[in-house]
Design an enzyme around this catalytic site. Structure first.
Site, PDB file in Angstrom:
ATOM      1  N   LYS A 102      40.282 -28.708   6.272  1.00 17.94           N
ATOM      2  CA  LYS A 102      40.213 -27.965   5.014  1.00 17.94           C
ATOM      3  C   LYS A 102      41.574 -27.701   4.403  1.00 17.94           C
ATOM      4  CE  LYS A 102      39.954 -23.573   7.500  1.00 17.94           C
ATOM      5  NZ  LYS A 102      39.453 -22.217   7.496  1.00 17.94           N
ATOM      6  N   HIS A 120      32.609 -28.749   1.021  1.00 17.72           N
ATOM      7  CA  HIS A 120      32.300 -27.327   0.929  1.00 17.72           C
ATOM      8  C   HIS A 120      33.511 -26.720   0.221  1.00 17.72           C
ATOM      9  CE1 HIS A 120      29.647 -27.481   4.706  1.00 17.72           C
ATOM     10  NE2 HIS A 120      30.278 -28.627   4.718  1.00 17.72           N
ATOM     11  N   HIS A 135      28.679 -26.842  -2.869  1.00 18.32           N
ATOM     12  CA  HIS A 135      28.681 -28.037  -2.029  1.00 18.32           C
ATOM     13  C   HIS A 135      28.542 -29.233  -2.935  1.00 18.32           C
ATOM     14  CE1 HIS A 135      27.735 -24.789   0.757  1.00 18.32           C
ATOM     15  NE2 HIS A 135      28.501 -25.497   1.579  1.00 18.32           N
ATOM     16  N   ASP A 161      30.377 -20.102  -3.706  1.00 19.37           N
ATOM     17  CA  ASP A 161      30.304 -21.285  -2.853  1.00 19.37           C
ATOM     18  C   ASP A 161      29.729 -22.472  -3.614  1.00 19.37           C
ATOM     19  OD1 ASP A 161      30.569 -22.632  -0.526  1.00 19.37           O
ATOM     20  OD2 ASP A 161      28.941 -21.632   0.544  1.00 19.37           O
ATOM     21  N   ARG A 180      28.107 -12.302   8.626  1.00 21.72           N
ATOM     22  CA  ARG A 180      28.765 -12.821   9.834  1.00 21.72           C
ATOM     23  C   ARG A 180      29.106 -11.672  10.754  1.00 21.72           C
ATOM     24  NH1 ARG A 180      33.033 -17.159   7.087  1.00 21.72           N
ATOM     25  NH2 ARG A 180      31.424 -18.318   5.974  1.00 21.72           N
ATOM     26  N   GLN A 227      30.031 -15.339  -1.389  1.00 20.75           N
ATOM     27  CA  GLN A 227      30.977 -16.422  -1.649  1.00 20.75           C
ATOM     28  C   GLN A 227      30.651 -17.080  -2.981  1.00 20.75           C
ATOM     29  OE1 GLN A 227      30.094 -18.703   1.984  1.00 20.75           O
ATOM     30  NE2 GLN A 227      32.242 -18.451   2.512  1.00 20.75           N
ATOM     31  N   CYS A 255      25.481 -23.632   3.129  1.00 21.63           N
ATOM     32  CA  CYS A 255      25.340 -25.075   2.980  1.00 21.63           C
ATOM     33  C   CYS A 255      23.931 -25.613   3.232  1.00 21.63           C
ATOM     34  CB  CYS A 255      26.341 -25.815   3.851  1.00 21.63           C
ATOM     35  SG  CYS A 255      26.806 -24.973   5.351  1.00 21.63           S
TER      36      CYS A 255
END
Length: 628
Positions: free
Chosen positions: A459, A505, A380, A378, A358, A376, A329
RNA sequence: GCCAGCGUAGCUCAGUGGUAGAGCAGCUGAUUCGUAAUCAGCAGGUCAAGGGUUCAACCCCCUUCGCUGGCUCCA
């Protein structure tokens, strides 16, 4: 005796009896439902009662069988190992377990002994007897028996309960709400499966107990089917297939939780990523890229230092602290902030196939499903509050669309505010409501997962299942009012003033690694044609056709068909066997006939085959691509 | 991270104190064959790593690493 009239599954019945079993003689019935509550067959009858029978094959019936089996197991354990302290033992989706506190550990030989003892108890056909006691009496009863865990459970139930129920069979008495089968003779098919550690009350601060897992079914046949299913599922394990199909590998030399994609896995991943780029461009997303390490200061601003530090890796560059990104992000927020944004610019959707790292606890790492580094899909989305519901709905639509393309079934959950989190209560409430409203507007069912949200917002999670039924989270949609605040993000509104955008997200497949893992298990390695790393193997009958086979391979490659050539000096049966084991969708067999006619014989996975031209085959392969 | 089990050839697995074995895969040769394994030969292992016990350790003990199943945590 007075006559009592009741209805059983809608049919009127009369009896002079006093308990439900007096009107239900059917041995397939294990319990009953009265006024919406499940009760034992030994529950009292009253005139005019409406009784619904619970068949042993129904979902509820099987749960009752499993729960009763767990009691029998606990009795067997107590008889064999009197020092074992029983704690809890519920039924689960595919079996049951019982947790014990015991100094010695249970071995697999112990499990066999326990199972034998259980069989003895079943053959004695011991009745399950329900008893009621006041909480106080029950506490002293269990205290006397030396069962501190039961005492703790009853104490925690509170005084307002008044009475609690106990179930007794043979020598064993357990605190239990019930209902149970009438007697142990009803338990005809069970098997103990494994021992595992489990924290008392699921809290890692508590003592670790020993959990014995087992399963039970209404019949030996159903049990056998389930055990077969487990065996078949093991063959579909993505770690096994990943090696056999040469998709990916892991290496002790590299370290745990790290994935290496081999050529075929690399191709599969590229195909999925190309699909993702296309589908996102078409929906108004921009593709961006951010770096893997970002200054420590930035992670302080975002709140990661306070809330996510234990999951992050850090490094030092020229004496300065940098965090290796666990999320994508921050770069996206900086892109947003790189210039003044107008309300007209919104929504802005930044998409990144972002590689994140991670620190996952060592015990949780699992093949592709749970890794320490993953990519990911991903994005935003920065939008105005009035655009929020539409944006969330569009994401849900995308999830539905993508899941349909891959033929996956899924479940949705909404996760609310966790203990460790940032932001105001009002924002959390507003964000949670926005997520719920979007799902409700679409009429999609969902569960609530209290306290399981991200630290910056609530979420929606989408879960899909692996070969043995374990759920894995893929898509997630997270609503965030906090990061825009922390980074002082804004846009200029129609009124000329500064306004705060909302940030979403979201991932669709989630982690590419995990998704590929589930994909492998879902298709048992036999991927749909459009993502098969190898779509066809071209094989000649003898060396005589090798030249033509090569021509065919060249021609198909020119047309973007992913082919492999097998011109080894082996029999056709051998080549077919290998291609089948590699789960290749099409086998192209070339003999003298095909060479003479300038055709190919295409054999499908099913074994069906047809002779056709190259153009015809190319068209079949192209038609397998999903329309997006 | 916690509990338990496990770690022998590329893969699947035998081998319970006297310095390693099979099948498949690999390589070489023969075979040229129409739909799930052609035959023969060869090669392949500091038995996860380190330490200890023992005349002697793949085997027994300890430590570390890794894997598996759970728990906790999570995409």
């Amino acid at each position: 005796m007075p006559q009592i009239t009741v209805t059983v599954d809608g049919n009127t019945a009369t009896t002079e009896g006093t308990i439900i079993r007096d009107v239900i003689k059917n041995k397939r019935v294990v319990a009953a439902r009265v006024n919406g509550d499940l009760v034992d067959l030994s529950a009292p009858l009253s005139d005019g009662q409406a009784i619904e029978t619970i068949d042993l094959d129904s979902d509820e019936g099987v749960h009752i069988i499993r729960h009763s089996t767990s009691h029998v197991m606990a009795e067997a354990v107590k008889l064999l190992f009197p020092d074992a302290r029983p704690t809890i033992g519920p039924s689960t989706e595919d079996g049951f377990y019982y947790d014990f506190d015991r100094a010695e550990t249970f071995s697999s030989e112990d499990l066999e002994k326990i199972e034998k003892k259980m069989e003895e108890l079943v053959s004695q056909d011991l009745p399950f007897i329900r008893k009621e006691m006041t909480s106080q009496d029950a506490i002293s009863f269990f205290r006397e028996k030396g069962e501190p865990y039961k005492v703790e459970i009853i104490s925690d139930l509170g005084d307002d309960l008044g009475t609690v129920s106990l179930y007794e069979q043979g020598t064993f008495v357990d605190l239990c709400r019930g209902p149970h089968v009438p007697s142990t003779g009803y338990l005809k098919a069970f098997k103990l499966l494994s021992v595992a550690g489990a924290y008392w009350r699921g809290d890692e601060k508590n003592k670790m107990l020993q959990r014995i897992y087992g399963t039970a079914f209404s019949s030996p046949k159903a049990l056998k089917q389930y055990l077969n299913f487990l065996e078949e599922a093991r063959k579909r394990d993505h770690r096994k297939l990943g090696r056999e199909l040469e998709l990916f590998m892991q290496s002790d030399d590299i370290g745990p939780g790290m994935i290496v994609y081999m050529p075929k896995g690399g191709r599969l991943r590229t195909l999925i990523e190309d699909f993702e780029k296309k589908i996102h461009f078409k929906r108004g997303y921009d593709i961006v890229y951010g770096p893997s390490i970002l200054r420590g200061k930035l992670w302080e601003t975002s709140g990661h230092m306070d809330n996510y530090k234990e999951n992050m890796y850090f490094t030092e560059v020229d004496g300065q602290l940098y965090g290796i990104k666990p999320m994508n992000c921050l770069s996206h927020i900086l892109i947003y902030k790189s210039k003044v944004r107008s309300y007209r610019d919104l929504p802005l959707r930044y998409f990144e196939l972002g590689n994140v790292t991670r620190h996952e606890k060592s015990g949780v790492i699992h093949g592709l499903m749970r890794t320490r580094q993953f990519t990911q899909d991903d994005a935003h989305i920065f939008c105005r509050p009035d655009q929020l519901i539409d944006e969330i709905t569009a994401i849900i639509n995308l999830v539905e669309e993508v899941m349909a393309i891959f033929n996956f079934e899924y479940e949705m959950e909404i996760s609310t505010r966790p203990a460790k989190s940032i932001g105001s209560d009002e924002d959390w409430e507003m964000a949670t409501k926005a997520l719920m409203d979007s799902l409700e507007k679409k009429g999609l069912p969902f569960e609530i997962n209290e306290g399981d949200g991200a630290f910056y917002g609530p979420k929606i999670d989408v879960k899909i299942k692996d070969a043995i039924g374990r759920s894995w989270q893929c898509a997630t949609i997270q609503c965030d009012f906090s990061l825009p605040e922390r980074f002082d993000t804004h846009y200029v509104g129609a009124d000329g003033g500064k306004h705060r955008p909302v940030m979403l997200h979201r991932v669709i497949l989630g982690s590419i690694e995990r998704f590929i893992g589930v994909l492998i298990e879902h298709f048992a390695g036999a991927f749909p044609v459009w993502i098969s790393p190898v779509q066809a193997v071209i094989m000649c009958i003898t060396d005589a056709q090798a030249g033509y086979a090569e021509q065919v391979a060249d021609e198909l490659r020119k047309n973007d068909v992913r082919v492999e050539l097998d011109v080894r000096n082996e029999k056709i049966g051998y080549k077919i066997r290998e291609a089948r084991l590699q789960k290749v969708p099409y086998m192209i067999v070339i003999g003298d006939k095909e060479m003479g006619d300038q055709t190919i014989t295409v054999r499908e996975r099913s074994g069906e085959q047809e002779t056709m031209t190259l153009a015809e085959f190319t068209a079949i392969v192209k038609n397998a691509e999903p329309v997006i």
